[in-house]
Design an enzyme around this catalytic site. Structure first.
Site, PDB file in Angstrom:
ATOM      1  N   ARG A 145      55.222  -3.491 -32.080  1.00  0.00           N
ATOM      2  CA  ARG A 145      55.727  -4.532 -32.981  1.00  0.00           C
ATOM      3  C   ARG A 145      57.098  -5.041 -32.539  1.00  0.00           C
ATOM      4  O   ARG A 145      57.471  -6.164 -32.834  1.00  0.00           O
ATOM      5  CB  ARG A 145      55.833  -3.966 -34.407  1.00  0.00           C
ATOM      6  CG  ARG A 145      54.524  -3.530 -34.999  1.00  0.00           C
ATOM      7  CD  ARG A 145      54.728  -2.659 -36.217  1.00  0.00           C
ATOM      8  NE  ARG A 145      55.398  -1.399 -35.884  1.00  0.00           N
ATOM      9  CZ  ARG A 145      55.688  -0.446 -36.744  1.00  0.00           C
ATOM     10  NH1 ARG A 145      55.365  -0.587 -38.017  1.00  0.00           N
ATOM     11  NH2 ARG A 145      56.296   0.659 -36.350  1.00  0.00           N
ATOM     12  N   GLY A 161      51.929   0.970 -28.181  1.00  0.00           N
ATOM     13  CA  GLY A 161      53.049   1.856 -28.502  1.00  0.00           C
ATOM     14  C   GLY A 161      53.744   2.348 -27.240  1.00  0.00           C
ATOM     15  O   GLY A 161      54.283   3.456 -27.218  1.00  0.00           O
ATOM     16  N   GLY A 162      53.752   1.523 -26.210  1.00  0.00           N
ATOM     17  CA  GLY A 162      54.301   1.959 -24.914  1.00  0.00           C
ATOM     18  C   GLY A 162      55.806   1.829 -24.779  1.00  0.00           C
ATOM     19  O   GLY A 162      56.364   2.182 -23.743  1.00  0.00           O
ATOM     20  N   LEU A 178      55.975   9.122 -26.176  1.00  0.00           N
ATOM     21  CA  LEU A 178      54.972   9.544 -25.191  1.00  0.00           C
ATOM     22  C   LEU A 178      54.364   8.345 -24.480  1.00  0.00           C
ATOM     23  O   LEU A 178      54.019   8.427 -23.299  1.00  0.00           O
ATOM     24  CB  LEU A 178      53.877  10.364 -25.886  1.00  0.00           C
ATOM     25  CG  LEU A 178      54.366  11.649 -26.561  1.00  0.00           C
ATOM     26  CD1 LEU A 178      53.214  12.377 -27.262  1.00  0.00           C
ATOM     27  CD2 LEU A 178      55.022  12.575 -25.545  1.00  0.00           C
ATOM     28  N   TYR A 206      44.871  18.216 -35.017  1.00  0.00           N
ATOM     29  CA  TYR A 206      44.330  18.227 -36.380  1.00  0.00           C
ATOM     30  C   TYR A 206      43.307  17.110 -36.623  1.00  0.00           C
ATOM     31  O   TYR A 206      42.817  16.961 -37.738  1.00  0.00           O
ATOM     32  CB  TYR A 206      45.445  18.261 -37.438  1.00  0.00           C
ATOM     33  CG  TYR A 206      46.434  17.119 -37.440  1.00  0.00           C
ATOM     34  CD1 TYR A 206      46.043  15.810 -37.715  1.00  0.00           C
ATOM     35  CD2 TYR A 206      47.785  17.362 -37.230  1.00  0.00           C
ATOM     36  CE1 TYR A 206      46.953  14.776 -37.756  1.00  0.00           C
ATOM     37  CE2 TYR A 206      48.716  16.338 -37.260  1.00  0.00           C
ATOM     38  CZ  TYR A 206      48.297  15.045 -37.525  1.00  0.00           C
ATOM     39  OH  TYR A 206      49.204  14.021 -37.572  1.00  0.00           O
TER      40      TYR A 206
END
Ligand code: HXC
Ligand code: NAP
Length: 293
Positions: A47, A22-23, A27, A156
């Site tokens: 993706r 997810g780079g 973030l 959470y």
């Protein structure tokens, strides 16, 4: 105070190869940028290959370090294994796996289809598992030591949260995996840690967690005792430290970076700080003292 100041010394990550899932956005992109600035080589995966290519060329140009875009949907083990092989073929090794990719949206749980629940679990828990297993097995088989797995969870993951139940369930699993492998894989020289961020504005999170008018009506900063959201560089500083050799004795830890947000919600009388004025305290003190004897 400058929250965007950079923490580590130049070249603190020189020689390291880091994979950030997810780079390409949010973030993951901010952490990648700082890793590159500190001299690491970074492969970013997700993706969307076009997005990855744009991010990689932007960050390589800005930092002068090499950023490699590799397409990979972390839900599928064959894609994760192929991504791992591509990075090895290009950089020759990997030192750090940063499990950052995630999927999430707010919804009452009873409205979720089984597939909706699975989708989030598959990206967050199964995706982190797929990457952890692939990279960890390789490190163990080849005897490479001083390697790091850093998992991005949420506050959470510990407390649970209504309306993001698939995410809370999956992040709790990732946290359990972090702590379990910190012990089991320490003998192979693999450190496992996690970061639990509070609110850090990103398009990906804000569009899904504060859709439409919610972004105007609910200011996330108001839930934080420090009355502000996080700056991306603050998270990048922490991540860079945790993957660096400076953190060589840090293993099995989850570091919360949320301005005190989750504790504010938890402490029985914390709410008084928001509503009780000085005059009201004077009045209440007098009332309570009057009860003496
Ligand atoms: C109910 C929903 C839904 C919603 C999707 N679904 N959105 N159900 N409410 N808002 C259902 C769909 O109907 C479908 O079920 C199933 O979920 C899969 O949806 P798809 O759109 O086909 O999935 P996909 O294309 O794989 O996209 C995955 C996604 C999407 C998670 C739904 O949002 C995404 O790509 N997210 C990636 C980025 C992201 O989420 N970033 C935020 C991270 S923030 P059916 O039964 O109809 O087939 C975070 C931490 C926040 O994690 C903490 C903040 C403090
Ligand atoms: P984001 O920009 O939406 O990041 C999520 C990333 O995951 C995207 O780059 C996305 O890229 C990738 N991704 C999603 N599904 C994937 C899949 N199946 N395979 C591979 N990659 C996939 O949101 P963010 O806010 O930066 O979130 C980053 C991390 O921080 C997440 O772990 C999130 O849970 C955590 N976090 C964020 C906050 C916050 O306030 N922002 C707070 C606590 C925790 P593609 O769409 O191209 O695949």
């Amino acid at each position: 105070m400058d929250f965007s100041a950079k923490m580590l010394r130049d070249n603190a990550l020189a020689g390291k190869v880091i994979v950030v899932t997810g780079g390409g956005s949010g973030l993951g992109k901010s952490m990648t940028k700082y890793f590159l600035e500190l001299g690491a080589k970074v492969a970013i995966t997700s993706r969307d290959l076009d997005k990855l290519k744009t991010t990689a060329s932007e960050l390589s140009e800005q930092t002068g370090s090499e950023c490699l875009p590799v397409q990979c949907d972390v839900r599928y083990i064959d894609q994760v294994e192929a991504m791992h092989q591509s990075v090895l073929a290009h950089f020759g090794k990997v030192d750090v796996l940063l499990n950052n990719a995630a999927g999430n949206f707010i919804s009452p749980t009873e409205r979720l289809s089984a597939n909706a629940f699975d989708t989030v679990i598959d990206i967050v828990l199964k995706g982190s598992k797929n990457c952890t297993l692939t990279f960890g097995k390789h490190w163990i088989e080849t005897g490479q030591i001083n390697t790091v797995i850093l998992n991005i969870v949420t506050t959470y993951a510990t407390t649970g949260s209504a309306f993001v139940v698939p995410s809370a369930t999956a992040k709790a699993g990732v946290l359990a995996m972090t702590r379990s492998l910190a012990v089991e894989w320490a003998k192979y020289g693999i450190r496992n840690n996690a970061i639990a961020p509070g609110p850090f504005p990103t398009k990906g999170a804000w569009d899904r967690l504060l859709p439409g008018d919610l972004q105007k009506k609910l200011d996330p900063a108001q839930k934080v005792p420090l009355r502000r959201v996080g700056d991306h560089q603050e998270l990048a500083n922490l991540a860079a430290y945790l993957v660096s050799d400076f953190a060589a004795y840090l293993n099995g830890e989850v570091v919360t970076i949320d301005g005190g947000e989750w504790l504010e919600g938890a402490g029985e009388f914390n709410f008084l700080g928001r509503y009780v004025t000085k005059e009201m305290w004077d009045m209440m003190e007098a009332m309570v003292k009057a009860k003496k004897g």
